[in-house]
Design an enzyme around this catalytic site. Structure first.
Site, PDB file in Angstrom:
ATOM      1  N   ARG A   1       0.773  -1.045   0.040  1.00 34.06           N
ATOM      2  CA  ARG A   1       0.147   0.068   0.035  1.00 34.06           C
ATOM      3  C   ARG A   1       1.170   1.225  -0.072  1.00 34.06           C
ATOM      4  NH1 ARG A   1      -2.652   3.041   4.745  1.00 34.06           N
ATOM      5  NH2 ARG A   1      -3.661   4.745   3.508  1.00 34.06           N
TER       6      ARG A   1
ATOM      7  N   HIS B   1      -2.864  10.997   0.756  1.00 28.46           N
ATOM      8  CA  HIS B   1      -2.260  10.669   1.887  1.00 28.46           C
ATOM      9  C   HIS B   1      -1.684  12.094   2.667  1.00 28.46           C
ATOM     10  CE1 HIS B   1      -0.795   7.484   4.836  1.00 28.46           C
ATOM     11  NE2 HIS B   1      -0.557   8.627   5.373  1.00 28.46           N
TER      12      HIS B   1
ATOM     13  N   GLU C   1      -7.136   8.556   6.383  1.00 28.14           N
ATOM     14  CA  GLU C   1      -7.405   9.054   7.691  1.00 28.14           C
ATOM     15  C   GLU C   1      -7.782  10.604   7.280  1.00 28.14           C
ATOM     16  OE1 GLU C   1      -4.258   8.681  10.105  1.00 28.14           O
ATOM     17  OE2 GLU C   1      -4.319   6.506  10.484  1.00 28.14           O
TER      18      GLU C   1
ATOM     19  N   ASN D   1      -7.592   1.907   9.610  1.00 22.71           N
ATOM     20  CA  ASN D   1      -6.271   2.112  10.507  1.00 22.71           C
ATOM     21  C   ASN D   1      -6.389   2.057  11.821  1.00 22.71           C
ATOM     22  OD1 ASN D   1      -5.312   2.536   7.780  1.00 22.71           O
ATOM     23  ND2 ASN D   1      -4.440   4.469   7.981  1.00 22.71           N
TER      24      ASN D   1
ATOM     25  N   TYR E   1      -4.235   1.570  15.846  1.00 21.81           N
ATOM     26  CA  TYR E   1      -2.963   1.622  16.544  1.00 21.81           C
ATOM     27  C   TYR E   1      -3.172   1.194  18.037  1.00 21.81           C
ATOM     28  CZ  TYR E   1      -0.373   3.343  12.396  1.00 21.81           C
ATOM     29  OH  TYR E   1      -0.008   3.562  10.908  1.00 21.81           O
TER      30      TYR E   1
ATOM     31  N   GLU F   1      -3.747  -0.130   7.970  1.00 21.07           N
ATOM     32  CA  GLU F   1      -2.488   0.309   8.955  1.00 21.07           C
ATOM     33  C   GLU F   1      -2.617  -0.286  10.320  1.00 21.07           C
ATOM     34  OE1 GLU F   1      -1.293   4.262   9.050  1.00 21.07           O
ATOM     35  OE2 GLU F   1      -1.710   4.707   7.137  1.00 21.07           O
TER      36      GLU F   1
HETATM   37  C1  PNW Z   1      -1.143   7.439  10.765  1.00 18.67           C
HETATM   38  N1  PNW Z   1      -2.924   9.632  16.532  1.00 18.67           N
HETATM   39  O1  PNW Z   1      -1.338   8.450  11.437  1.00 18.67           O
HETATM   40  C2  PNW Z   1      -0.812   7.717   9.421  1.00 18.67           C
HETATM   41  O2  PNW Z   1      -1.626   7.128   8.352  1.00 18.67           O
HETATM   42  C3  PNW Z   1       0.636   7.586   8.850  1.00 18.67           C
HETATM   43  O3  PNW Z   1       1.269   8.395   7.946  1.00 18.67           O
HETATM   44  C4  PNW Z   1       1.375   7.604  10.093  1.00 18.67           C
HETATM   45  O4  PNW Z   1       2.936   7.632   9.702  1.00 18.67           O
HETATM   46  C5  PNW Z   1       1.105   6.438  10.871  1.00 18.67           C
HETATM   47  O5  PNW Z   1      -0.273   6.590  11.534  1.00 18.67           O
HETATM   48  C6  PNW Z   1       2.008   6.589  12.315  1.00 18.67           C
HETATM   49  O6  PNW Z   1       1.555   7.626  13.230  1.00 18.67           O
HETATM   50  C7  PNW Z   1      -1.604   8.601  12.698  1.00 18.67           C
HETATM   51  O7  PNW Z   1      -2.228  10.723  17.010  1.00 18.67           O
HETATM   52  C8  PNW Z   1      -1.559   9.913  13.100  1.00 18.67           C
HETATM   53  O8  PNW Z   1      -3.740   8.921  17.018  1.00 18.67           O
HETATM   54  C9  PNW Z   1      -1.881  10.363  14.494  1.00 18.67           C
HETATM   55  C10 PNW Z   1      -2.586   9.451  15.249  1.00 18.67           C
HETATM   56  C11 PNW Z   1      -2.642   8.110  14.791  1.00 18.67           C
HETATM   57  C12 PNW Z   1      -2.148   7.785  13.351  1.00 18.67           C
END
Ligand code: PNW
Length: 497
Positions: free
Chosen positions: A100, A145, A190, A332, A334, A401
């Site tokens: 991707r 992006h 995002e 996405n 995390y 992601e």
């Molecule tokens: C994503 N948060 O962004 C993006 O899609 C990527 O470009 C980035 O490198 C990756 O996650 C890692 O950060 C985020 O603050 C930006 O919760 C902010 C957040 C989460 C993901």
């Protein structure tokens, strides 16, 4: 061993698995797909080479270098513009099913408009796509992006409703140029970060601070732009190209702080404000913004003295037009946060946080990463997948992601721990809960430009030496781990057949 001892071993194993998330010994489904991801501004470099135009991240990092860690920028980044063949070789070695990446709008259309196409930019992506296909790797392409052409920002950027049409024209061009080879498209990555950080809090490019107004206007244009691109694909390309189009929405899981009714309601409201804001209009069978946003923002706007809601309204035709514009659910995710009930914030300056009025925090005992916001909470992802499954009527979900940041060590055991536990929870969601997850994307293929954090937070499976003009790439332990997962579809030494 006696029965009693066996029982203790069993109980301890179950305890470890549920408490610490030891990976389960089942295999991913045969047709499950694994990939990795990057984004144009974060890896390509060559910011002004071969006719590329300036975009908002070029502009922002050059003007506001004081806001970026070490004053860094993406001028060179991983130099993937020149080193894409090495990137493809790494992907090939990993054995991924797909890669991707995103297109830099300004590299293809230096002014942002379709009147002038930059052939070297087109050639770059043609070559990258060809190299991927020669190696049996499917290109998954994101159109946007975060790197808006600067001339479009000068017209106001995403809060300007006309950008929906300029985006749609760019999307049509991309489908025309690359659609014979690209079968999986993502319109926006995002959009929440684009709109909230870019036009609400104003901390990301283009740095417009208009909390509770600009962010809502931005989202409104982005959702319309996405839908236009989807319908263009449907009407002009689907019959011949036969691909899929979707929009990437991101969120944490939001866990209620207690099982009180108030905390449960607060957590639900938070996920609607955070995620439903973008997901509902596209993925919910009823479409539109979440009702809780419509009601609360209208009410607070009135109390603040606005003649109408700060949240723009979709006409009934627009609701129908946007609803269902997806071929899979692109997610996405995390991390996880906890949510507590709060009294409504006092009426005053408008803001997205006040519109939601909840208290959000993370548990200090959760394992951390190099990024302040990213705690290791694998069970949260399983809960999120179940929530999406129930809320949006059992969609096919592709995780576009997921990943972990550290300081760049080669023997990155903490990253392996993150991936194995998150993947295990995802696998449990599939096998035990019946959630239809069909693909997983590790962020990121290699260390890259992490926005305001510059090169200080590393997400890569491969290390990149940013002090070396050659931007030498070196394999990390996590890449070997992921390679084995892809080859065996198994997270432990041996899986049940
Ligand atoms: C994503 N948060 O962004 C993006 O899609 C990527 O470009 C980035 O490198 C990756 O996650 C890692 O950060 C985020 O603050 C930006 O919760 C902010 C957040 C989460 C993901």
């Amino acid at each position: 061993m006696k029965f009693n001892q066996l029982l203790i071993v069993f109980v301890v194993q179950v305890f470890l698995r549920t408490t610490y998330g030891e990976p389960i010994n089942k295999k991913f489904p045969e047709n499950f797909l694994f990939g990795t991801a990057t984004a144009s501004y974060q890896v390509e470099g060559a910011w002004i080479t071969d006719g590329k135009g300036e975009n908002i991240w070029d502009h922002f990092t050059h003007i506001h270098s004081d806001l970026i860690a070490n004053g860094d920028n993406g001028d060179i980044a991983c130099d993937s513009y020149n080193k894409y063949q090495e990137d493809v070789a790494m992907l090939k070695d990993l054995g991924v099913n797909f890669y991707r990446f995103s297109l830099s709008w300004s590299r293809i259309l230096p002014s942002g408009f379709t009147n002038q196409v930059n052939q070297p930019g087109v050639d770059y992506y043609k070559n990258l796509i060809a190299a991927l296909k020669e190696n049996g790797i499917e290109p998954y392409v994101t159109l946007y992006h975060w790197d808006l052409p600067e001339p479009l920002q000068e017209l106001g950027g995403w809060p300007n409703p006309d950008l929906a049409d300029y985006f749609a024209e760019y999307a049509r061009l991309a489908f025309t140029l690359f659609g014979d080879d690209v079968k999986n498209w993502m319109t926006f990555n995002e959009a929440k970060q684009t709109c909230q950080l870019g036009y609400g809090y104003g901390v990301y490019a283009p740095g417009v601070a208009s909390d509770g107004i600009g962010d809502y206007l931005c989202a409104h244009t982005v959702l319309r732009a996405h839908a236009k691109a989807y319908h263009i694909y449907d009407e002009e390309f689907r019959a011949t190209q036969n691909g899929r189009v979707s929009m990437v929405v991101d969120t944490d899981w939001f866990e209620p702080d207690s099982d009180s009714e108030e905390d449960i309601e607060a957590a639900e409201r938070r996920i609607q404000f955070n995620f439903g804001w973008y997901a509902n209009a596209i993925y919910h069978p009823d479409g539109n913004y979440p009702q809780v946003m419509i009601d609360r923002i209208a009410d607070r706007s009135q109390q603040e003295g606005f003649p109408r809601s700060r949240l723009p309204e979709f006409t009934p035709e627009e609701v129908e037009y946007i609803k269902g514009t997806y071929d899979f659910f692109a997610l996405n995710t995390y991390t996880t946060s906890l949510v507590k009930w709060s009294d409504d914030y006092p009426i005053g300056t408008p803001s997205w946080d006040a519109d939601g009025s909840v208290t959000v925090y993370q548990d200090s005992s959760w394992n951390s990463s190099a990024s302040g916001w990213l705690k290791v909470v694998p069970w949260g992802t399983r809960k999120l997948l179940n929530w999406i499954d129930q809320t949006y009527d059992h969609p096919e979900i592709v995780i576009t992601e997921n990943g972990y940041s550290d300081h760049g060590e080669l023997d990155d055991q903490d990253r392996i721990n993150y991936y194995s536990k998150y993947l295990s929870n995802i696998l449990q969601a599939i096998l035990e809960d019946g959630v239809n997850v069909t693909g997983y994307t590790a962020w990121s293929l290699m260390d890259n430009f992490e926005w305001l954090s510059g090169y200080t937070e590393k997400f890569g499976l491969y290390q990149v030496d940013f002090t070396d003009p050659n931007r030498t790439r070196t394999i990390k332990s996590s890449a070997k781990f992921y390679k084995n997962v892809i080859a065996t579809k198994c997270l432990v030494d041996t899986c049940e057949e």
